[in-house]
Design a protein around this motif. Sequence first.
Motif, PDB file in Angstrom:
ATOM      1  N   LYS A 156     -34.640  36.738  13.936  1.00 20.76           N
ATOM      2  CA  LYS A 156     -33.232  36.395  14.089  1.00 20.76           C
ATOM      3  C   LYS A 156     -32.446  37.518  14.744  1.00 20.76           C
ATOM      4  O   LYS A 156     -31.649  37.297  15.660  1.00 20.76           O
ATOM      5  CB  LYS A 156     -32.628  36.061  12.721  1.00 20.76           C
ATOM      6  N   SER A 157     -32.667  38.750  14.295  1.00 23.32           N
ATOM      7  CA  SER A 157     -31.952  39.899  14.864  1.00 23.32           C
ATOM      8  C   SER A 157     -32.804  41.146  14.678  1.00 23.32           C
ATOM      9  O   SER A 157     -32.847  41.701  13.583  1.00 23.32           O
ATOM     10  CB  SER A 157     -30.591  40.093  14.183  1.00 23.32           C
ATOM     11  N   ARG A 158     -33.486  41.549  15.717  1.00 27.02           N
ATOM     12  CA  ARG A 158     -34.352  42.712  15.617  1.00 27.02           C
ATOM     13  C   ARG A 158     -33.550  43.960  15.287  1.00 27.02           C
ATOM     14  O   ARG A 158     -33.983  44.790  14.479  1.00 27.02           O
ATOM     15  CB  ARG A 158     -35.128  42.894  16.926  1.00 27.02           C
ATOM     16  N   ARG A 159     -32.403  44.105  15.889  1.00 20.29           N
ATOM     17  CA  ARG A 159     -31.577  45.288  15.647  1.00 20.29           C
ATOM     18  C   ARG A 159     -31.163  45.380  14.183  1.00 20.29           C
ATOM     19  O   ARG A 159     -31.302  46.422  13.539  1.00 20.29           O
ATOM     20  CB  ARG A 159     -30.343  45.248  16.540  1.00 20.29           C
ATOM     21  N   GLU A 160     -30.661  44.249  13.628  1.00 21.15           N
ATOM     22  CA  GLU A 160     -30.210  44.258  12.239  1.00 21.15           C
ATOM     23  C   GLU A 160     -31.373  44.504  11.290  1.00 21.15           C
ATOM     24  O   GLU A 160     -31.252  45.229  10.306  1.00 21.15           O
ATOM     25  CB  GLU A 160     -29.524  42.925  11.913  1.00 21.15           C
ATOM     26  N   ASP A 161     -32.526  43.897  11.587  1.00 21.36           N
ATOM     27  CA  ASP A 161     -33.706  44.086  10.740  1.00 21.36           C
ATOM     28  C   ASP A 161     -34.135  45.547  10.742  1.00 21.36           C
ATOM     29  O   ASP A 161     -34.399  46.130   9.681  1.00 21.36           O
ATOM     30  CB  ASP A 161     -34.840  43.195  11.238  1.00 21.36           C
ATOM     31  N   TYR A 162     -34.213  46.163  11.913  1.00 17.19           N
ATOM     32  CA  TYR A 162     -34.602  47.573  11.983  1.00 17.19           C
ATOM     33  C   TYR A 162     -33.619  48.453  11.217  1.00 17.19           C
ATOM     34  O   TYR A 162     -34.015  49.392  10.517  1.00 17.19           O
ATOM     35  CB  TYR A 162     -34.669  48.025  13.440  1.00 17.19           C
ATOM     36  N   LEU A 163     -32.318  48.147  11.333  1.00 17.04           N
ATOM     37  CA  LEU A 163     -31.322  48.961  10.646  1.00 17.04           C
ATOM     38  C   LEU A 163     -31.437  48.845   9.123  1.00 17.04           C
ATOM     39  O   LEU A 163     -31.139  49.794   8.398  1.00 17.04           O
ATOM     40  CB  LEU A 163     -29.915  48.542  11.085  1.00 17.04           C
ATOM     41  N   LYS A 164     -31.887  47.696   8.630  1.00 15.19           N
ATOM     42  CA  LYS A 164     -31.961  47.479   7.181  1.00 15.19           C
ATOM     43  C   LYS A 164     -33.272  47.959   6.573  1.00 15.19           C
ATOM     44  O   LYS A 164     -33.392  48.025   5.351  1.00 15.19           O
ATOM     45  CB  LYS A 164     -31.766  45.990   6.866  1.00 15.19           C
TER      46      LYS A 164
END
Length: 683
Positions: free
Chosen positions: A202-210
Amino acid sequence: MEDLSIKNVNLEKSENLQRHRTEGFCSSKSLVVRRGAPFRISLQLQGRPFNPHIDFLSVKILLGRLYVSMPVSFSKKVSPTKWTAYMESKDLDFQNPSIFISTPASASVGCYRFQLRVFTQGGKRKAALGRFILLCNPWCREDAVHIPFEDQREEYVQNDSGLLFMGTAMNLVSRPWSFDQYEPGVLESCLSLLQVSPQHQKSRREDYLKRFDPVYISRVVSAMINSEDDRGVLKGNWSGDFKQGVNPTMWTGSGDILSQWTKSGYKPVKYGQCWVFAAVMCTVMRVLGIPCRVVTNFNSAHDTNGNLVLEEYYNEKGEKLKISKDSLWNFHVWVECWMTRKDLVSGMDGWQVLDPTPQNRSGGVFCCGPSPVKAIKERRMDLYYDIPFVYAEVNADIHTIIMSEGRVLSLNKDTERVGSLICTKVIGFPRLQNITGDYKYIKSPTSTISSRSSTSDDSTLRRASASKGVLVSLTLDKAPVAGEPICFTVKVMNKQNHTKLMKVNINAQAKEYNHSPSDTFWETNGIIQLEPMEVKVVTKQIAPAQYEDVIGDDLINLAVVLEDMATHKWVLASEEFNIASPQLTIQIADEDSVVANKEQTATVSFTNTFSHMVGGVLTVAGAGLIPGKINFRILPLRAGGKVEQRISFIPSVTGTKMLQASLSLMNVNSTIRGFKMVRVNRA
């Protein structure tokens, strides 16, 4: 003068793996390190040496499209919250300088790339590329998964084998399991699990940040172990029909499951049940560096309507009926992970329940937890995540109801059976640790070998429609063992001063651990007369020939129902139990002298305790001892006969490893198991 350039980058794998306690991942092509600690890389320069007065080094770290850049300094001062890079000025070789990269203790877990750049006088730039895998670090005090003692870290992070406890609280089965976290490809499969998750898609950026947060990681993994909402690892199956895949009882380790999932292009592996889901999740969490252990809850409630009450129904013959929508599993297996809970009130750090078996939707997804064990004990239903569901699993009440033609004849309340034993493997030894007191306040010490009894008096078990004066108990004389009669005693007491005539029905049904029983396979009935204040003891036994072809790996529900023929009041006592299988015995020749890379010999022996001939397929495996599995055909063996199978193996690593064997019987629905812990020394 020739300008400098970077000829080669050495990741110093041997040194870094040892420093970061990741030696087990030596088969990975990538460098594997833990966050919150520096790792060293070495440059081999070409041309002139590095000159700190005119040359400048910087490092760019990338996770997907996220990145951080930093200069390489000569200051060894590092921060637990920032990325830093430095060279040690002492004994610095300017032709082959070493650079230390220090990661934050809260860095995201994943596969990183780095760019090492050299800027020379005149603005010329030279670059070199590399990769490393970053895991959580339970050795680092600043890491949210820090666990304080070395023996805990060895057991809950580094140990690649363990025991799963099954059966019943009165007759435990210790099933060996190989977590396989260091087997080739398992690390990569665990990282793929994060990449394949819906959160990442869904959102690679958000997943990496979390991914810095073990709470977030554990919820992703809990959902991805089952395949209900995603491209998860395992497909659950409780139907009894496993023709399209593997019977869950046949799995012996996580490596085969994760390998099959990855090689298939992330298609669910068929099939799993609770202990398989939990064991695979334990592997993934240990790989990611989050301390994890497998936990079994005996008599685990699945309360569908949330009223903390489960109903069990019997008829007047003592047959358990398939009526209730609630279910009571003889055992249920989940995991606990160790982490701090900065998202909750203080005091909720430590072990957290996570359950990857698809029973409960959490946030719309089939996952469960992390639920702080302390919050479950304190009944903190207001906290995250899924505490009411787990609380019910260990605390619900059981209402046992006798019915006839839709009419309630008797009702008994039991407040003790659910969550009667909650356990895990003890640190460093192949035996059980009772952790029931971590989940609930124990009213009084009770033996794990107990009987179900009921009274028609108004007592602490409080009966509806009770007739006064009769007490009945059902007790197994000893823990049942395959090939021996099931011996039990029914004790009936008349506590009144007049004679009673009682109709007695005793019934036995086979059942799976998570289902209602099937049809009756053994029963007896009769009439007994009780004089005033008399106690009568009835002893019975079920012969092996009467149960062996029925139960296999299943359990037995045994119930006795008494009817007062004068008042037509009813009373019931019941017990659910498993039958201990015979064990495979494994012996190692000269076991105190087992060393790496030297051929060793083991002997697996089996004695047929069944009343008839049995044969099957013997499978032997052991992570770090045997690559893959070895299969042997065991010809039909007469009752009482013994067979021995010699096995040669060459240990590839040092440490304590598990050699396990399983014999899948062809003509009986049963698998015989055994294991041996092998200490492998350096040559």
